[in-house]
Design a protein around this motif. Structure first.
Motif, PDB file in Angstrom:
ATOM      1  N   ASP A 170       0.838  -1.207   0.000  1.00  0.00           N
ATOM      2  CA  ASP A 170       0.000   0.000   0.000  1.00  0.00           C
ATOM      3  C   ASP A 170       0.870   1.253   0.000  1.00  0.00           C
ATOM      4  N   GLN A 171       0.236   2.420   0.034  1.00  0.00           N
ATOM      5  CA  GLN A 171       0.980   3.669  -0.124  1.00  0.00           C
ATOM      6  C   GLN A 171       1.922   3.970   1.035  1.00  0.00           C
ATOM      7  N   GLU A 172       1.706   3.364   2.196  1.00  0.00           N
ATOM      8  CA  GLU A 172       2.626   3.563   3.318  1.00  0.00           C
ATOM      9  C   GLU A 172       3.775   2.559   3.302  1.00  0.00           C
ATOM     10  N   GLY A 173       3.716   1.561   2.413  1.00  0.00           N
ATOM     11  CA  GLY A 173       4.777   0.560   2.331  1.00  0.00           C
ATOM     12  C   GLY A 173       4.454  -0.728   3.076  1.00  0.00           C
ATOM     13  N   ALA A 174       3.232  -0.866   3.592  1.00  0.00           N
ATOM     14  CA  ALA A 174       2.841  -2.095   4.280  1.00  0.00           C
ATOM     15  C   ALA A 174       2.668  -3.219   3.252  1.00  0.00           C
ATOM     16  N   ILE A 175       3.074  -4.438   3.632  1.00  0.00           N
ATOM     17  CA  ILE A 175       3.063  -5.588   2.727  1.00  0.00           C
ATOM     18  C   ILE A 175       1.895  -6.497   3.082  1.00  0.00           C
ATOM     19  N   PHE A 176       1.192  -6.969   2.044  1.00  0.00           N
ATOM     20  CA  PHE A 176       0.068  -7.875   2.224  1.00  0.00           C
ATOM     21  C   PHE A 176       0.274  -9.072   1.304  1.00  0.00           C
ATOM     22  N   VAL A 177       0.087 -10.290   1.832  1.00  0.00           N
ATOM     23  CA  VAL A 177       0.043 -11.491   1.001  1.00  0.00           C
ATOM     24  C   VAL A 177      -1.417 -11.889   0.960  1.00  0.00           C
ATOM     25  N   ALA A 178      -1.965 -11.965  -0.240  1.00  0.00           N
ATOM     26  CA  ALA A 178      -3.405 -12.097  -0.447  1.00  0.00           C
ATOM     27  C   ALA A 178      -4.051 -10.867   0.206  1.00  0.00           C
ATOM     28  N   ARG A 179      -4.803 -11.049   1.305  1.00  0.00           N
ATOM     29  CA  ARG A 179      -5.399  -9.888   1.991  1.00  0.00           C
ATOM     30  C   ARG A 179      -4.871  -9.731   3.411  1.00  0.00           C
ATOM     31  N   ASP A 180      -3.911 -10.537   3.784  1.00  0.00           N
ATOM     32  CA  ASP A 180      -3.394 -10.508   5.155  1.00  0.00           C
ATOM     33  C   ASP A 180      -2.101  -9.704   5.223  1.00  0.00           C
ATOM     34  N   GLU A 181      -2.048  -8.758   6.165  1.00  0.00           N
ATOM     35  CA  GLU A 181      -0.821  -7.975   6.326  1.00  0.00           C
ATOM     36  C   GLU A 181       0.296  -8.858   6.839  1.00  0.00           C
ATOM     37  N   THR A 182       1.499  -8.644   6.311  1.00  0.00           N
ATOM     38  CA  THR A 182       2.647  -9.491   6.604  1.00  0.00           C
ATOM     39  C   THR A 182       3.854  -8.619   6.898  1.00  0.00           C
ATOM     40  N   ALA A 183       4.642  -9.043   7.868  1.00  0.00           N
ATOM     41  CA  ALA A 183       5.895  -8.341   8.136  1.00  0.00           C
ATOM     42  C   ALA A 183       6.901  -8.694   7.045  1.00  0.00           C
ATOM     43  N   TYR A 184       7.863  -7.813   6.808  1.00  0.00           N
ATOM     44  CA  TYR A 184       8.866  -8.031   5.779  1.00  0.00           C
ATOM     45  C   TYR A 184       9.662  -9.315   6.043  1.00  0.00           C
ATOM     46  N   ASP A 185       9.968  -9.575   7.301  1.00  0.00           N
ATOM     47  CA  ASP A 185      10.751 -10.764   7.656  1.00  0.00           C
ATOM     48  C   ASP A 185       9.986 -12.063   7.423  1.00  0.00           C
ATOM     49  N   ALA A 186       8.661 -12.035   7.477  1.00  0.00           N
ATOM     50  CA  ALA A 186       7.852 -13.246   7.305  1.00  0.00           C
ATOM     51  C   ALA A 186       7.308 -13.384   5.885  1.00  0.00           C
ATOM     52  N   LEU A 187       7.778 -12.564   4.967  1.00  0.00           N
ATOM     53  CA  LEU A 187       7.239 -12.537   3.614  1.00  0.00           C
ATOM     54  C   LEU A 187       7.406 -13.872   2.890  1.00  0.00           C
ATOM     55  N   ILE A 188       8.595 -14.436   2.908  1.00  0.00           N
ATOM     56  CA  ILE A 188       8.873 -15.675   2.175  1.00  0.00           C
ATOM     57  C   ILE A 188       8.037 -16.821   2.731  1.00  0.00           C
ATOM     58  N   GLU A 189       7.933 -16.902   4.042  1.00  0.00           N
ATOM     59  CA  GLU A 189       7.147 -17.976   4.673  1.00  0.00           C
ATOM     60  C   GLU A 189       5.670 -17.875   4.276  1.00  0.00           C
ATOM     61  N   ARG A 190       5.125 -16.654   4.280  1.00  0.00           N
ATOM     62  CA  ARG A 190       3.716 -16.469   3.922  1.00  0.00           C
ATOM     63  C   ARG A 190       3.454 -16.771   2.456  1.00  0.00           C
ATOM     64  N   VAL A 191       4.391 -16.384   1.572  1.00  0.00           N
ATOM     65  CA  VAL A 191       4.222 -16.661   0.141  1.00  0.00           C
ATOM     66  C   VAL A 191       4.307 -18.165  -0.099  1.00  0.00           C
ATOM     67  N   THR A 192       5.221 -18.850   0.570  1.00  0.00           N
ATOM     68  CA  THR A 192       5.353 -20.304   0.421  1.00  0.00           C
ATOM     69  C   THR A 192       4.089 -21.006   0.908  1.00  0.00           C
ATOM     70  N   ASP A 193       3.528 -20.550   2.023  1.00  0.00           N
ATOM     71  CA  ASP A 193       2.279 -21.136   2.523  1.00  0.00           C
ATOM     72  C   ASP A 193       1.127 -20.899   1.543  1.00  0.00           C
ATOM     73  N   ALA A 194       1.067 -19.706   0.963  1.00  0.00           N
ATOM     74  CA  ALA A 194      -0.006 -19.390   0.025  1.00  0.00           C
ATOM     75  C   ALA A 194       0.135 -20.179  -1.272  1.00  0.00           C
ATOM     76  N   ALA A 195       1.369 -20.542  -1.615  1.00  0.00           N
ATOM     77  CA  ALA A 195       1.615 -21.281  -2.864  1.00  0.00           C
ATOM     78  C   ALA A 195       1.209 -22.741  -2.748  1.00  0.00           C
ATOM     79  N   GLY A 196       1.196 -23.269  -1.543  1.00  0.00           N
ATOM     80  CA  GLY A 196       0.867 -24.690  -1.365  1.00  0.00           C
ATOM     81  C   GLY A 196       2.011 -25.569  -1.858  1.00  0.00           C
ATOM     82  N   ASP A 197       1.671 -26.547  -2.714  1.00  0.00           N
ATOM     83  CA  ASP A 197       2.702 -27.483  -3.187  1.00  0.00           C
ATOM     84  C   ASP A 197       3.295 -27.080  -4.540  1.00  0.00           C
ATOM     85  N   THR A 198       3.059 -25.864  -4.994  1.00  0.00           N
ATOM     86  CA  THR A 198       3.599 -25.406  -6.269  1.00  0.00           C
ATOM     87  C   THR A 198       5.088 -25.122  -6.132  1.00  0.00           C
TER      88      THR A 198
END
Length: 153
Positions: A80-108
């Motif tokens: 968003d315009q303040e720089g906050a990161i969201f994976v899908a619709r859930d706000e995510t910290a920068y440090d947890a970004l990779i973990e959240r994207v991997t969880d959202a990807a499933g087995d891909t």
């Protein structure tokens, strides 16, 4: 007795009409057009000078790119315009970004997973660059920037 020339002729044929006085050439410069031109130039330079120091105005992110087609559903990372990161619709910290994207990807697999990065046009460039660098360093190769399409002319 001859009265010489009749009533006011003045003598000898010169009296029929007055001679117009010749206009002498102007020895002065008409400064009104000069002042007008100088004022117009002054206004132009006053308006354009601040634009030269600011740089090129850029309006992002409107593009004429076509839609991206994928086989599998992509993971959307939004900023968003303040720089906050969201994976899908859930706000995510920068440090947890990779973990959240991997969880959202499933087995891909990471190399087959498409990630759509949606950033607000007013978002800090640093935030967008950091997110994309983090995803790329983690092994995600199909990163797509989602932009608004330009108006058709």
């Amino acid at each position: 007795m001859a009265m010489g020339g009749g009533g006011g002729g003045g003598g000898g044929g010169r009296g029929r009409g007055r001679r117009r006085a010749r206009k002498k050439p102007l020895s002065e410069i008409n400064v009104t057009p000069l002042v007008d031109v100088m004022l117009v130039l002054l206004i132009i330079f006053m308006i354009s000078a601040p634009l030269l120091t600011v740089g090129v105005p850029v309006e992002l992110p409107k593009t004429e790119a076509s839609a991206v087609e994928t086989d599998k559903p992509p993971v959307t990372v939004s900023i968003d315009q303040e720089g906050a990161i969201f994976v899908a619709r859930d706000e995510t910290a920068y440090d947890a970004l990779i973990e959240r994207v991997t969880d959202a990807a499933g087995d891909t697999d990471k190399e087959e997973l498409s990630i759509f990065v949606r950033a607000d046009g007013r978002a800090p460039y640093q935030a967008v660059a950091r997110v994309m660098a983090r995803l790329s360093a983690a092994g995600f190769t199909k990163l797509n920037l989602i932009t608004d399409t330009a108006a058709e002319s």
